[in-house]
Design an enzyme around this catalytic site. Structure first.
Site, PDB file in Angstrom:
ATOM      1  N   TYR A 163       0.832  -1.206   0.000  1.00  0.00           N
ATOM      2  CA  TYR A 163       0.000   0.000   0.000  1.00  0.00           C
ATOM      3  C   TYR A 163       0.870   1.260   0.000  1.00  0.00           C
ATOM      4  CZ  TYR A 163      -3.639   3.196   1.798  1.00  0.00           C
ATOM      5  OH  TYR A 163      -4.531   4.236   1.993  1.00  0.00           O
ATOM      6  N   ALA A 165       3.980   1.606  -1.027  1.00  0.00           N
ATOM      7  CA  ALA A 165       4.678   1.745  -2.307  1.00  0.00           C
ATOM      8  C   ALA A 165       3.761   2.355  -3.365  1.00  0.00           C
ATOM      9  CB  ALA A 165       5.199   0.389  -2.767  1.00  0.00           C
ATOM     10  N   LYS A 167       1.092   4.202  -2.860  1.00  0.00           N
ATOM     11  CA  LYS A 167       0.687   5.569  -2.516  1.00  0.00           C
ATOM     12  C   LYS A 167       1.804   6.581  -2.755  1.00  0.00           C
ATOM     13  CE  LYS A 167      -3.592   4.997  -1.359  1.00  0.00           C
ATOM     14  NZ  LYS A 167      -4.627   5.490  -2.302  1.00  0.00           N
ATOM     15  N   ARG A 198     -14.076   2.221   4.986  1.00  0.00           N
ATOM     16  CA  ARG A 198     -13.937   0.770   5.155  1.00  0.00           C
ATOM     17  C   ARG A 198     -12.493   0.390   5.433  1.00  0.00           C
ATOM     18  NH1 ARG A 198     -16.142  -2.575   0.298  1.00  0.00           N
ATOM     19  NH2 ARG A 198     -14.765  -1.137  -0.806  1.00  0.00           N
TER      20      ARG A 198
END
Length: 286
Positions: A163, A165, A167, A198
């Site tokens: 995640y 990497a 972003k 979520r």
């Protein structure tokens, strides 16, 4: 203060079936935009699909007197999402790349699929939609694109190597497109939002989630997406009403002789000086 409106503008929001994407869709529609509500309707980990999520948001917009259409394509099918916008409204002015999934796992147990799936949705998805919209924006000499990064992308986070990497990659993607789009009046920025969704509800206590409404991210996204906004190539961290801008910072550094005296030992001897942010600093830019 006069309200910033989007009358006549067409906005694509990916991952718009809930959370931030839903808040963005309702925000733009309430201010006159025609909205393409894209959501595959998959679970938090990217499993399954359902048309219900996007359809419910579109119904809510229409009941309030706004204009919207649902799109149920995977974000990797960016051309089809853009085609939905063109068939329904004839143009694309704004792309909000918001879709995302999580596959949190320590790196030692992360699988190739965990890595690939997260990179595909966040990074490849943003690429796919933006790539399809880009020639339209260039031709009309107007466009606004917002990428969704994350604090995990800026700072890193345990169990989120995939995640993080993706972003951080979106920040570089945004910065490069800001240069390429400038002469065509296409502005591209990235945000790092912190909001109840979520994805965050699995890692934050309820009392914190209650203070982090997605609606408090939408005003920043709305500003960045507006025709009057000159900002491009920026990164803004947003959450609970707090908005901060980020930029790179470098130390004064150390200059070594480019000869045989430049050794690992020489670096060791001056490494504290290299990393001294208490002295003069610079803010490098391309």
């Amino acid at each position: 203060m006069s309200e910033l409106r989007f009358d006549g503008r067409v906005v694509i929001v990916s991952g718009a079936g809930g959370g931030l994407g839903k808040a963005y869709s309702l925000f733009f529609a309430a201010r006159g935009a025609k909205v393409v509500v894209n959501d595959l309707g998959s679970g938090l980990k990217g499993e399954g699909s359902s048309a219900a999520a996007a359809d419910l948001v579109v119904d809510e917009i229409k009941r309030a007197g706004g204009e919207a259409v649902a799109d149920h394509h995977n974000v990797l099918d960016g051309a089809k999402i853009v085609e939905t916008a063109m068939q329904a409204f004839g143009r694309v002015d704004v792309v909000i790349n918001n879709a995302g999934i999580l596959r949190d796992r320590a790196f030692k147990t992360m699988t190739d699929k965990d890595w690939d799936d997260v990179l595909n949705v966040h990074l490849q998805g943003a690429y796919s939609i933006t790539k399809a919209a880009w020639p339209i924006m260039r031709k009309q000499k107007y466009g606004r694109v917002v990428m969704t990064s994350s604090a995990a992308g800026i700072y890193g986070n345990f169990g989120q190597a995939n995640y993080s990497a993706a972003k951080q990659a979106l920040v570089g993607f945004s910065n490069s497109l800001a240069y390429e789009g400038h002469k065509y009046n296409i502005h591209v920025n990235a945000i790092a939002p912190l909001a109840a969704s979520r994805m965050t509800e699995t890692v934050m206590p309820q009392e914190i989630l209650d203070a982090l409404k997605p609606e408090f991210i939408a005003p920043v996204v709305g500003y960045l997406a507006h025709e009057a906004t000159a900002q491009t190539g920026g990164l803004l961290e947003v959450g609970a009403g707090v908005v901060t801008a980020h930029r790179w910072q470098g130390t004064a550094g150390v200059v070594f002789k480019a000869d045989q005296s430049f050794t690992p030992t020489a670096v060791r001897e001056r490494f504290d000086e290299i990393c001294n942010f208490d002295g003069p600093v610079a803010y490098p830019a391309a």
